[in-house]
Every structure is written in C-alpha cells, then in structure tokens.
Design a protein around this motif. Structure first.
Motif, PDB file in Angstrom:
ATOM      1  N   SER A   1       0.823  -1.210   0.000  1.00  0.00           N
ATOM      2  CA  SER A   1       0.000   0.000   0.000  1.00  0.00           C
ATOM      3  C   SER A   1       0.860   1.265   0.000  1.00  0.00           C
TER       4      SER A   1
ATOM      5  N   ARG B   1      -4.066   4.888  -1.442  1.00  0.00           N
ATOM      6  CA  ARG B   1      -3.315   4.245  -0.380  1.00  0.00           C
ATOM      7  C   ARG B   1      -4.255   3.626   0.650  1.00  0.00           C
TER       8      ARG B   1
ATOM      9  N   ALA C   1      -5.733   0.541  -0.832  1.00  0.00           N
ATOM     10  CA  ALA C   1      -4.799  -0.591  -0.868  1.00  0.00           C
ATOM     11  C   ALA C   1      -4.585  -1.176   0.527  1.00  0.00           C
TER      12      ALA C   1
END
Lengths: 210, 210
Positions: free
Chosen positions: A75, A84, A87
DNA sequence: TAATCAACTTGACACCGTGTCAATTGACAG
DNA sequence: CTGTCAATTGACACGGTGTCAAGTTGATTA
C-alpha cells in the motif's frame, strides 16, 4: 515426513495453528495441542511455559510464515491518499481471515489474562501504524474531512478494520469476504476520504444472509 | 434496608450487576456473587442452575430496570430518515455504557458456551430491529446510497453500533462518550444517509488518547 | 403444642483444565 | 562408560463449576 524432522517447538506451533485454524473448532486445550503435536503434554510446557505464551508464540510464528509486512507494504506505493487507503484496507482485510483462528483464541483469554491482552495490543499496534500512515497520506492530500484530528481518524480506521468488525460481518452476519472488503473499503473512503459515491452499489452482494 | 426485604433471586441479580458494573473489575466467580449477595454459594445454584443462566437473567433484569424499549422508542417519532437514524444512534449509544459490564461477562463466555452465545444473539436481535427500522425510514426517504440492499445496510449499521465497536473506541482508544457518539453518528450518516458533511468537525474531540 | 414444608446452609465430592514436580528413559557425544 | 539433554510418565496442587446429602431455621397449619 518433513514434520518429523522439524524441531519440537516448531512442531508444536504448527499443530497449534492447525487446531486453531480448523473452521468452527472449539478452543483447544493444552492436551489437545500436545496430542496433535505427537508429543506429551509436559513437553509443551517445556517449550512454552503457559498457554498464553504458546498462543502468543503462535501468532508470531504465523506472522513470519505469512509475511504480513510485505503484504501491507504494497500500500506504500500508492500515489494518492485515497488509493493508499484503498490498498491498505484491501491488504489488511485479506489478511484477517488468515489470522482469525489465532486471534479468536487470544481474544478469548484477553478478558482474564492481562498478559495476553498486552501481547495482542502490541500486535495490533503494528497494524495501527499502517492506519496512521494511510491517514497521513489523506492529510497530505487535504482529503480528510475539515477539522479532523489525525489521531482520532486513525482510531476510527483502526476500529473499522478490527478483527471484531470482520468477525461480526462475515461470521455473524454471514457476509462473503469480497462483500466485506467492498463494504469496508467503501465505508473507509466515505468517512475519511469524503468519497461520496464510495458506498454506491456496494451494499448489494448476492449473499445468503446466513 | 430494602435489599434485605427483597426476594433472594432478586438480591442475587442485583449483587451480580453491582459486581459486573464495577469499573475495571475482574469477572466474578459464583463464590464472589454469593458473597456479595449475602447468601451461600449453593443458594445461587438453587435459583440459577448455571453461571450462564445467571448472567442471562442478569441482562434481562437489567433491561426491565432500564426500560430499553422506552429509550429506543423515542427514535420512532423522528420525521425524516436521517433524523430517525440520528435519534436511534444516540439512544442506543447512550445505552451501551449501562449494559457494558454485563455484556462483557456474557461475551467472555460466548466462545466456550454456545448457550450464552445464543442468548446474547437474541438479545442483540432486538437492537437489530431498531437498525432495520431506521434503515427502512431512510429507504422511504430515498436517501440510502443507490443500489443498496436494506438487509446489508442493516448489518452494517448493526456492526457500527455493536458493543465491540463502543468498547474499542471508548475503552481501548480512550474516547469520551460524547466523542464516541458524535463520531458514530457521523459515520452512520455519512455511510447510510449520504450526508457528506456529517463527519466535519466531528473527529476533533479534546480527549487525551489514553 | 407439634408436625410440616420450603428456603437456605454446610460440607463434601466429582470433574476439568492449568501449571508444577520428580523420577525415569533413551540417544548421542566426549 | 559417563554425562547431558530432550522427552516421557505419573503424580499432585489449585481454582472454578456443578452436584449431592444431611441438617438448620422459621413460618404456616393442624
């Protein structure tokens, strides 16, 4: 058999994980674990002085086996804060099922054994770091809701991503893993990245509500 | 003393609640409860055949004392769906601290005692009805995110309002009750009523993160 | 006054799970 | 052969739950 050649402590850990990961299994006793390890009950105590120690060792062993850090590190490559966050939620959300068996056992003794509680807390502290980093990325993007304290946003994300939340949705409500992932991702984006449409068409999985 | 004149079963229940509600207390044993009730250990078994039975009876007793239904019914008077959701979250969120002691004890045995788990589930099922009703009100308003299955939305709200979530935020993270309420309210509105600004200035409580 | 009945007490016990201890076995190394 | 180390065996203490049997107490009823 490779398991015969493994050192006893490792054999015990593996047997413990096998018992813990068996779906719908009762929480194993030390006798259960010894039997499954092909070893006497006292041999277990020889390597792990208490049940709590053994469970904690089992999580650590499991983490090395699964390489959590690598999974969560992915991530870090995301560009925007929202990406981010996305992820990270996905990575951690997919990791939970792997650790759930052990987590369940540790959480069960957490009420009576402060040592176990402490071990689990530091274990979860690592994950909280990931939450913290994701929040900071959002902060840099300016996508956090106005007037938001990053520390509290971290707490909130950490709670949303807790094992208990996963347990509630997948085990109690019977959601599929993908449905859980979609929803939690949408929830996190809606709440922390002000993504209005994040929950559109998300709460619509073709699941039988067990 | 009024407690002397109460029938024994009630005295036992009250003593149980007192022990359970003591902040930071260890989970009481049957001996603890008997001692606190001013009664022999066997007298407890005379009225409640098992620890689980006693704990379940204690929740029921507590519900009658606190009149949950009345508190939750208030949310039924709200006009719009969002108002109703708001009122329900507030009512339930304020009820959790009152039942937390007992909830903790029951949840602790839930892993080993399926009977306790069943009792707690039906207990929570009532609360879920409230979630369901709030979601239905949003549905009527058309404020639910597009493509949302009301059943899953109910699951999500139910999870957000779970005792575990409250525990995580207030006990583990050290949030104040008002901060918890504001946040959970904002989270629910943002996720289920598409209220974009619901989390603005919410995650900003002047709390020391314990 | 005496018999009765229910609630409660006392003290014992079985069972299970954790954790400890001591004596023993077996293998391998010097 | 001897020491050492890992493991085994079997016993035991402890705490908690749940059960059982015999006795106490106090109020009701005959």
């Amino acid at each position: 058999m490779s398991s015969d050649s493994l050192p006893t402590p490792t054999r015990i850990l593996q047997a413990t994980l096998t018992l813990l990961e068996a779906p719908g299994a009762k929480l194993p006793t030390m006798s259960d674990i010894a039997r499954a390890s092909g070893v006497s009950r006292q041999a277990v105590y020889l390597h792990y002085p208490s049940r709590t120690d053994l469970l904690v060792a089992a999580t650590r062993y499991q983490d090395t086996q699964n390489d959590v850090d690598a999974a969560l590190a992915a991530s870090r490559n995301a560009r925007s804060g929202a990406e981010r966050l996305d992820a990270f939620v996905t990575a951690w959300g997919n990791y939970i099922p792997k650790i759930y068996g052990v987590a369940r056992a540790i959480l069960a003794v957490t009420d009576t054994d402060p040592e176990a509680a402490a071990a689990w807390n530091t274990r979860m502290q690592d994950m909280r770091e990931g939450c913290r980093a994701a929040i900071r990325a959002l902060e840099d993007d300016g996508t956090l809701p106005p007037g938001t304290d990053p520390e509290q946003a971290t707490d909130l994300l950490w709670t949303i991503l807790s094992v208990r939340t996963w347990e509630n949705l997948t085990q109690t409500c019977g959601w599929s893993q993908t449905c859980y992932l979609d929803t939690v991702r949408g929830l996190a984006l809606a709440a922390l990245a002000q993504d209005v449409g994040a929950l559109t068409d998300v709460l619509a999985c073709p699941d039988p509500p067990a």
